[in-house]
Design an enzyme around this catalytic site. Structure first.
Site, PDB file in Angstrom:
ATOM      1  N   SER A   1       0.843  -1.182   0.000  1.00 42.25           N
ATOM      2  CA  SER A   1       0.000   0.000   0.000  1.00 42.25           C
ATOM      3  C   SER A   1       0.889   1.247   0.000  1.00 42.25           C
ATOM      4  O   SER A   1       1.838   1.329  -0.777  1.00 42.25           O
ATOM      5  CB  SER A   1      -0.955  -0.033   1.196  1.00 42.25           C
ATOM      6  OG  SER A   1      -1.935   0.980   1.112  1.00 42.25           O
TER       7      SER A   1
ATOM      8  N   HIS B   1      -8.164  -4.330  -1.839  1.00 39.78           N
ATOM      9  CA  HIS B   1      -6.850  -3.862  -1.417  1.00 39.78           C
ATOM     10  C   HIS B   1      -6.336  -4.598  -0.187  1.00 39.78           C
ATOM     11  O   HIS B   1      -5.124  -4.811  -0.034  1.00 39.78           O
ATOM     12  CB  HIS B   1      -6.919  -2.363  -1.142  1.00 39.78           C
ATOM     13  CG  HIS B   1      -5.598  -1.738  -0.825  1.00 39.78           C
ATOM     14  ND1 HIS B   1      -4.539  -1.765  -1.704  1.00 39.78           N
ATOM     15  CD2 HIS B   1      -5.155  -1.073   0.274  1.00 39.78           C
ATOM     16  CE1 HIS B   1      -3.504  -1.134  -1.177  1.00 39.78           C
ATOM     17  NE2 HIS B   1      -3.850  -0.709   0.029  1.00 39.78           N
TER      18      HIS B   1
ATOM     19  N   ASP C   1      -8.442  -5.185  -6.590  1.00 40.24           N
ATOM     20  CA  ASP C   1      -7.987  -3.994  -5.859  1.00 40.24           C
ATOM     21  C   ASP C   1      -8.195  -2.769  -6.742  1.00 40.24           C
ATOM     22  O   ASP C   1      -7.510  -2.581  -7.740  1.00 40.24           O
ATOM     23  CB  ASP C   1      -6.510  -4.155  -5.492  1.00 40.24           C
ATOM     24  CG  ASP C   1      -5.960  -2.997  -4.674  1.00 40.24           C
ATOM     25  OD1 ASP C   1      -6.712  -2.039  -4.399  1.00 40.24           O
ATOM     26  OD2 ASP C   1      -4.767  -3.050  -4.308  1.00 40.24           O
TER      27      ASP C   1
END
Length: 432
Positions: free
Chosen positions: A166, A378, A345
């Site tokens: 991330s 995600h 995602d």
């Protein structure tokens, strides 16, 4: 598997000047290490937005329950324990793992919630002793520079690898850009060179939710006699969770069902907000209950100003800044790179990872883009260790030639799921 040495603490690094030009005189970085340092086996792990330095459990349970995990819960405590540890993908019997809390956060590294110098010259003197919004603006570049200072403090020079997911993946990319001679391999998971406009918009709404809370008080909510802006922070957290999940996973888990008997009731949940006049007529849905559960207590373990600072750092990051293009920014890096992405995602997409892979290829860097077929969204990089671990393990050992590291070598957007199994629902999706 026998226990491996671990250490934790707060490094006092003296004055630190941020990219914005402002300085903190007594800068501290909270960190943990796992394993034994042998000179060339160091793996730096970069945590995500609300993560911490507590990347994995220690062999001493009392330490995890004490100072190392103080104030940490949910995904901030031992947040990658399924991947980091003895015999795991990032094997702490082989590697010396370092993880540091980033500047601006609230788990021990200097940030808005930290005590400020008594002689600090402020335009308006608040009635508390914290930095608050007088803290300098923070950027991802500052995270990498603080980590470099910490590693110097620990006696670490070159790194075997930098690994991050991330915004931690942005942090890892910054290492390839800023310190290309200091790292052999970069692993950037579920990330991109910059956020797209939709994510920028959602982050802006989340920050406005915090600032709209009357208790935020311009960032000056510290002190025993002031309430924290918990409602605004809770709404910001809920917006974040919607970003982290995919449409398919949300539909499968919640659909249009009302909350079950064991869930929060509307009276217990709904963030304690005043009821809508018509609320009693309509059902309290499972997805509402889930969001309220995720937000419950978040304000007790995370600082609202830190959330403002860290989301702003993520939003403003641009790998190509100062260089014109991503490939130009990465031109000095001569190691190897692994990009990992997840098909559902939409926060950081397969196409964005593919673009990064192309940038590395353009510079001649051996690179693999490993795509995992998953409908989690995600959060998959945290909750699917069975899919994340093997390619990371083999890349650390053998680079892009590792047997679990896949790369189609061409247009990463044409066939985003070349050789991965569809991932089942993982119970830890619901970790706080």
């Amino acid at each position: 598997m026998s226990a491996v040495p671990t250490d934790h603490g707060v490094a006092e690094l003296g004055e630190f000047t941020f990219e914005c030009g402002q300085s903190v005189p007594d800068f501290e970085v909270a960190y943990e290490t796992h394993g034994e340092f042998d000179g060339d086996n160091v793996v730096l792990i970069c945590h995500a937005l609300t993560g911490s330095q507590n990347v994995a459990r220690s062999p001493e349970p009392e330490r995890d329950a004490g100072t190392a995990g103080a104030g940490q819960a949910g995904q901030a405590r031992a947040w990658w324990d399924d991947v980091v540890g003895p015999g795991k993908a990032i094997d702490t019997t082989e590697y010396y793992v370092v993880c540091a809390n980033v500047p601006g956060s609230c788990y021990g590294t200097t940030g808005p919630a930290s005590e400020r110098p008594a002689d600090l010259d402020l335009r308006e003197e608040p009635d508390h002793d914290r930095w608050g919004t007088a803290f300098p603006p923070v950027q991802v570049e500052d995270w990498a520079r603080a980590q470099r200072r910490l590693l110097d403090h620990l006696g670490v020079g070159r790194l075997r690898a930098v690994v991050g997911g991330s915004v931690g993946g942005m942090n890892a990319l910054e290492w390839a850009k800023r310190y290309p001679d200091d790292v052999d391999r970069v692993v950037a998971i579920a990330t991109a060179g910059r956020l797209d406009a939709q994510c920028l918009a959602l982050d802006a709404v989340a920050r406005r939710a915090i600032r709209a809370d009357d208790d935020w008080n311009g960032g000056n909510y510290y002190g025993d006699d002031r309430p924290d802006p918990t409602e605004g922070l809770a709404i910001a957290r809920q917006i974040g969770h919607i970003m982290y999940l995919s449409k398919a996973s949300m539909e499968r888990k919640f659909g249009r069902r009302s909350a079950g008997r064991d869930s929060l009731t509307r009276e217990d949940g709904d963030l304690g907000l005043p009821a809508e006049p018509t609320a009693g007529f309509f059902p309290y849905r499972e997805v509402e209950s889930y969001l309220d559960y995720q937000a419950e207590g978040f304000g007790d373990r995370f600082d609202a100003n830190s959330y403002l600072y860290l989301t702003r750092a993520m939003d403003e990051y641009d790998l190509a800044a100062g260089h014109g293009a991503d490939a130009d920014a990465l031109a000095a890096f001569e190691g190897e790179a692994l990009l990992m992405s997840f098909t559902a995602d939409w926060h950081f997409t397969v196409e964005q990872s593919g673009s990064l892979a192309d940038a590395f290829r353009e510079t001649g860097v051996p690179v693999a883009h490993h795509v995992v077929d998953s409908d989690h969204g995600h959060d998959a990089f945290l909750v699917e260790p069975e899919h994340v671990g093997p390619p990371v393990r083999d890349f650390l050992a053998d680079g892009v030639d590792g047997r679990a590291v896949s790369d189609d070598g061409g247009d990463d957007g044409d066939d985003p799921r070349p050789d991965s199994d569809h991932a089942p629902v993982h119970a830890s999706l619901f970790r706080g």
